[in-house]
Write an enzyme that holds these catalytic residues in place. Structure first.
Site, PDB file in Angstrom:
ATOM      1  N   SER A  25       0.740  -1.036  -0.149  1.00 56.58           N
ATOM      2  CA  SER A  25       0.243  -0.036  -0.055  1.00 56.58           C
ATOM      3  C   SER A  25       1.477   1.240   0.269  1.00 56.58           C
ATOM      4  O   SER A  25       1.065   1.257  -0.800  1.00 56.58           O
ATOM      5  CB  SER A  25      -0.982   0.293   1.134  1.00 56.58           C
ATOM      6  N   ASP A  39      -8.985  -5.608  -5.357  1.00 58.59           N
ATOM      7  CA  ASP A  39      -8.890  -4.731  -5.056  1.00 58.59           C
ATOM      8  C   ASP A  39      -9.732  -2.638  -4.729  1.00 58.59           C
ATOM      9  O   ASP A  39      -9.673  -2.437  -6.344  1.00 58.59           O
ATOM     10  CB  ASP A  39      -7.382  -3.897  -5.397  1.00 58.59           C
ATOM     11  N   HIS A  79      -7.007  -5.694  -1.221  1.00 58.09           N
ATOM     12  CA  HIS A  79      -5.871  -4.727  -0.499  1.00 58.09           C
ATOM     13  C   HIS A  79      -5.601  -5.539   1.248  1.00 58.09           C
ATOM     14  O   HIS A  79      -6.454  -6.051   1.898  1.00 58.09           O
ATOM     15  CB  HIS A  79      -6.501  -3.395  -0.188  1.00 58.09           C
TER      16      HIS A  79
END
Length: 417
Positions: free
Chosen positions: A242, A339, A372
């Site tokens: 991330s 995601d 994610h």
């Protein structure tokens, strides 16, 4: 009780639908992400709860009314969706092999990720057998500023080992070294690597590029202190997810850029490889979202503290895509197809641009059905990805030891432990 069964069935179906089609609207984005994240990566555990919940409520009189039968039908559809989610995660092995990662190896040379962690995820927080952890090592101290890291390394001393730098995510504003990268760092230490889980200043207290400068200070510290922890000061790879994936890509692509290492411009800040998970790679070009990432309120107000419209060049300087070049180190980019926070198009565009420019190998693995931050939990998908990353990095290190140019490792015939 029929209405309880209806509620249980409806929740089961909603979770299954959200896992496959997460919401992207401003109101539902965050709750949709968390629900999908937990559903996908803990799908086997959820399946047990769903079946138990449906069976208990049905046995307790849930089928005494029409609402109960409707709830049972919804619940069965939901559990079918959960089974489909589990099946999608099982494709991870094929995805990694297709990306070029060698995984068909003798398990005695490449021990698999412990299956006990898949059953009891909290076990990943405990150092694995044979691993020692040195916590809260200070790597940068200036006045009241004290930045710390944790070191994951084999208990047994030996020759200098390859190093791995882990950068946590958290949208540049939250996160800590104690929370992320633990399944990977533990596994790498078992395989003979030395992992460094590094903290950096967070926004809004920190303003770009202070986050990256802090990480460059770690590279400086690593050159001077790696041997104290059994690591080779001349070999280091970087990974992160991330915001950590964004910063890991920048660390790999901005080696020796004076602006990002003020006061220690003469220190070599290059790395030998990068593995980035679900990162942001371009802040100025739209594509993954309706607007560029740089235009989001989070970045303009809290991280960059500048207007995107008035300081576009600063956002370009913070974009890994700006620095793709022929002599970039090898990259392994990993992203989930589902995601909902950083859409997968972001990774696809970056990989295409990096492959066009770089002379080093660029591997890309798109995790089908992955959300994610999928690797925070030691799920089946995480286990396979951790094994794949270890094999890939071990191959890069073997080529380094042999004096060969980096290439896609087609085999790993020896461990570094």
């Amino acid at each position: 009780m029929p209405h309880v069964l209806l509620a249980v069935g409806a929740v089961s179906l909603l979770l299954a639908v959200n896992a496959r089609r997460p919401r992207h609207g401003a109101v539902l984005l965050v709750p949709s992400f968390f629900a999908g994240w937990l559903t996908i990566e803990l799908a086997p555990h959820l399946l047990v709860l769903e079946v138990a919940g449906l069976a208990w409520t049905a046995a307790a009189g849930g089928l005494d009314g029409r609402a109960g039968w409707l709830g049972l039908a919804l619940g069965l559809a939901g559990t079918a969706g959960t089974v489909a989610t589990i099946a999608a995660s099982r494709k991870t092995l094929v995805t990694l092999r297709d990306s070029g990662v060698p995984l068909d190896l003798d398990p005695q040379k490449a021990p698999p990720y412990p299956r006990s962690h898949l059953v009891l995820p909290p076990l990943c927080l405990i150092p694995r057998r044979g691993v020692r952890v040195d916590r809260n090592v200070v790597f940068r101290q200036e006045g009241r500023l004290r930045l710390k890291l944790d070191v994951y390394r084999p208990k047994e001393d030996g020759r200098l080992r390859p190093g791995l730098m882990e950068i946590h995510g958290g949208a540049w504003v939250i996160g800590d070294k104690r929370e992320q990268g633990l399944p990977l760092l533990n596994h790498m230490a078992v395989q003979g690597w030395v992992g460094f889980n590094v903290n950096y200043r967070l926004s809004p207290r920190a303003t770009w590029p202070e986050h990256l400068i802090d990480l460059k200070h770690f590279l400086r510290w690593y050159r001077e202190h790696a041997e104290e922890y059994g690591a080779d000061p001349d070999f280091l790879c970087v990974t992160g997810g991330s915001a950590g994936g964004h910063l890991a890509a920048l660390v790999a692509l901005t080696a020796n850029v004076p602006k990002f290492q003020p006061g220690f411009e003469d220190v070599d800040t290059s790395v030998q490889g990068a593995v980035t998970f679900y990162g942001v790679y371009d802040l100025i070009e739209p594509g993954a979202l309706p607007i560029p990432f740089g235009e989001t309120k989070l970045l303009q107000k809290y991280v960059m503290k500048r207007s995107f419209a008035e300081h576009r060049e600063v956002f370009a300087e913070a974009s890994p895509a700006t620095y793709v070049r022929a002599d970039a180190p090898p990259f392994f980019v990993i992203h989930g197809s589902h995601d909902s926070l950083i859409p997968v198009l972001e990774a696809r565009r970056f990989v295409e641009k990096l492959r066009d420019a770089s002379d080093s190998p660029v591997l890309y693995a798109e995790m089908q059905g992955g959300q994610h931050a999928f690797d925070v939990f030691p799920s089946y998908r995480t286990a396979r990805v951790v094994e794949g990353v270890e094999r890939y990095l071990t191959g890069l290190h073997r080529q380094y030891v042999q004096g060969k140019a980096p290439s896609v490792p087609d085999e790993v015939d020896e461990s570094v432990g």
